[in-house]
Design an enzyme around this catalytic site. Structure first.
Site, PDB file in Angstrom:
ATOM      1  CE  LYS A 156     -62.359  18.120 -15.143  1.00 51.03           C
ATOM      2  NZ  LYS A 156     -61.040  18.504 -15.692  1.00 51.03           N
TER       3      LYS A 156
ATOM      4  CG  HIS B 249     -70.113 -29.889  -3.708  1.00 54.54           C
ATOM      5  ND1 HIS B 249     -70.467 -28.722  -3.089  1.00 54.54           N
ATOM      6  CD2 HIS B 249     -70.855 -30.860  -3.125  1.00 54.54           C
ATOM      7  CE1 HIS B 249     -71.371 -28.968  -2.157  1.00 54.54           C
ATOM      8  NE2 HIS B 249     -71.629 -30.265  -2.167  1.00 54.54           N
TER       9      HIS B 249
END
Length: 544
Positions: A143, A298
């Site tokens: 922070k 695929h």
């Protein structure tokens, strides 16, 4: 004093780490740079053992570590030194009033919570690995990145020492470190939240779930009120499914290691579609205990087989559909051998994924510049729970492993025709296992422990049956009627007898299917009239 470029010199550091990797080198480097080191418990002891001066946290706070180490750094003399905004005069005056010194660097990593859970530890031991002071210290430093650098990864200790011996970290560097720190605590908190939600949250009562209601290890299926994933980007891909779609690969480090953690040994960078197809190939090949190979195109198998050797399995899988295997993705559940590599090298292949590659196989395949060779981590597995994204949320389900009683051929019910002989039964068992990896609606024809025709992804089962027969008899290119004499597996019941009739006409000799249709009697009667062996499993394996 922070420079105009945002560099903050490092004069005082707080170090508290569970993972002691690189700690000695870090402490020595900081000491050489003139940094005062404050530390806790075992971290301070380890630093002192190296001969580097270190001040204990309790000497700063005036309080000893207490409650078996549960309280160490949670004190204003520590957190005020981390959180003070040095651009705020009131903060500065408060620090001076109470004689609190600021920290310029915080180095911390957290208790091994996820590892402790994975070890099968008891609840009390797991709870003791819920870190409190560590995340508070790391978040406080992150922070206040305007003034404080925070480091949570031992791999960054080298650059940390370099920064300490130079001008310190720039503001931009401290922001990047803060982002990493917040990700570190978020991942940790998510692991804790997932475990506590599963242990203490709402469970789905097994009585409310149709059988099977257990995961593969026999545990009760649970859907806790919170489910979270912590994903870390490991690669940016060229593009996604299509060239206009940006894409990236993320790894879930608290989950089961799999394809995302695999190593690319050779070839071009993996694409989005490569990963999708490789995952489908691994799902198929590693579903078998015997040496098995799956060839995917695929996201659907165009060939799968088991055999005594991995090279024989590959030849049999390739023979199913050589046309589609061109440009396909191959997965082997055994080490790729030189004979298999020699066969693969003759075919244009996008990816080969396996647990390992023999040195001779690597030498052969590396002659192909673009083929991707992927080595899975030894402990790779599939998560027991699958996530499927939908708009606005996710669907969760137990992974479709062989957990249903009907997956065991011993439990199959002979519904029509004579009992299968040993060879037929082996092929039926192979087909029933392999059909799970085919997109629904799925029909799979097999002979000799190998696929010979696959009908996948059709919107009705009749078309899937016709497609499987067509592919069996045309795609091998040898003019052989391979459907005749094969066995078939259907991932779900036959809603009408027409699909089954097309298989009978093609010469299929035995079928395994779930049953459960309102027209089961009609379907069974058609099989009986044709003298076709038919088994019912009572288990369905849709794969959408």
């Amino acid at each position: 004093m922070t420079s105009a470029e945002g560099f903050q010199p490092i004069r005082r550091a707080l170090i508290s780490v569970f993972d002691k990797t690189g700690l000695a080198e870090l402490a020595a480097g900081l000491h050489q740079a003139g940094v005062e080191i404050v530390s806790t418990g075992s971290t301070a002891t380890r630093i002192a053992e190296t001969g580097v001066p270190v001040k204990q946290v309790e000497d700063v706070t005036g309080f000893p570590e207490m409650l078996d180490g549960r309280v160490k750094t949670l004190h204003p003399r520590i957190h005020a030194g981390i959180l003070a905004d040095r651009g705020n005069q009131q903060h500065t005056e408060t620090l001076e009033e109470y004689g609190i010194a600021s920290f310029d660097l915080v180095v911390g990593n957290l208790y091994p919570f996820a590892e402790t859970v994975a070890s099968g530890a008891a609840e009390d031991e797991i709870i003791e690995k819920i870190d409190i002071g560590g995340p508070s210290m790391v978040r406080a430093a992150a922070k206040n990145h305007a003034s404080v650098a925070v480091v949570v990864d031992p791999l960054r200790y080298g650059e940390t020492v370099a920064a300490a011996q130079g001008q310190g970290f720039s503001l931009a560097a401290r922001k990047r470190l803060a982002a990493l720190a917040f990700a570190h605590t978020a991942s940790y908190d998510t692991a804790v939240a997932r475990w506590t939600a599963a242990e203490f949250g709402d469970e789905v009562d097994s009585a409310d779930i149709p059988a099977p209601a257990t995961l593969s290890r026999g545990r009760r299926l649970e859907f806790p009120p919170f489910a979270g994933l912590t994903l870390e980007r490991v690669a940016t891909l060229r593009y996604g499914e299509n060239s206009h779609q940006p894409a990236a690969l993320y790894a879930e480090h608290n989950g089961a290691p799999g394809l995302a953690q695999a190593t690319v040994l050779h070839g071009k960078a993996m694409s989005y579609n490569n990963y999708v197809d490789a995952d489908a190939a691994v799902r198929t090949a590693f579903d078998f205990d015997e040496p098995a190979v799956a060839i995917i195109k695929h996201a659907n198998p165009c060939g799968a087989a088991v055999a005594e050797t991995i090279e024989d399995a590959h030849r049999a899988a390739h023979a199913c559909d050589p046309l589609s295997a061109f440009g396909g993705v191959i997965a082997a559940n055994r080490e790729v051998t030189a004979p298999m590599a020699a066969t693969v090298a003759e075919i244009f292949t996008e990816v080969v994924v396996a647990p390992s590659f023999a040195p001779e196989a690597l030498e052969i395949l590396q002659q192909k510049k673009n083929i991707r060779l992927i080595q899975l981590v030894p402990e790779h597995s599939r998560d027991e729970v699958e996530y499927q994204q939908i708009s606005g949320g996710m669907l969760l389900q137990a992974s479709d492993s062989f957990q249903a009683p009907g997956d065991d051929p011993v439990r199959w019910s002979l519904a029509a025709g004579p009992a299968a002989d040993n060879a037929q039964l082996d092929d039926l068992a192979f087909a029933w296992r392999a059909v799970r990896s085919v997109k629904s609606n799925a029909i799979l024809l097999a002979k000799g422990q190998a696929t010979v025709g696959i009908g996948m992804g059709q919107v009705n089962r009749l078309d899937s049956c016709r497609l499987a027969v067509q592919r069996a008899n045309t795609l091998a290119g040898d003019g052989v009627d391979r459907a005749c004499g094969s066995v078939a597996a259907s991932d779900a019941f036959f809603p009408f007898a027409d699909g089954l009739q097309s298989l009978i006409t093609a010469g299929v000799t035995a079928v395994v299917q779930p049953g459960g249709s309102q027209r089961d009697a009609e379907v069974i009667a058609a099989a009986e009239e044709a003298g076709l062996t038919m088994y019912l499993t009572g288990a369905r394996h849709f794969y959408h």
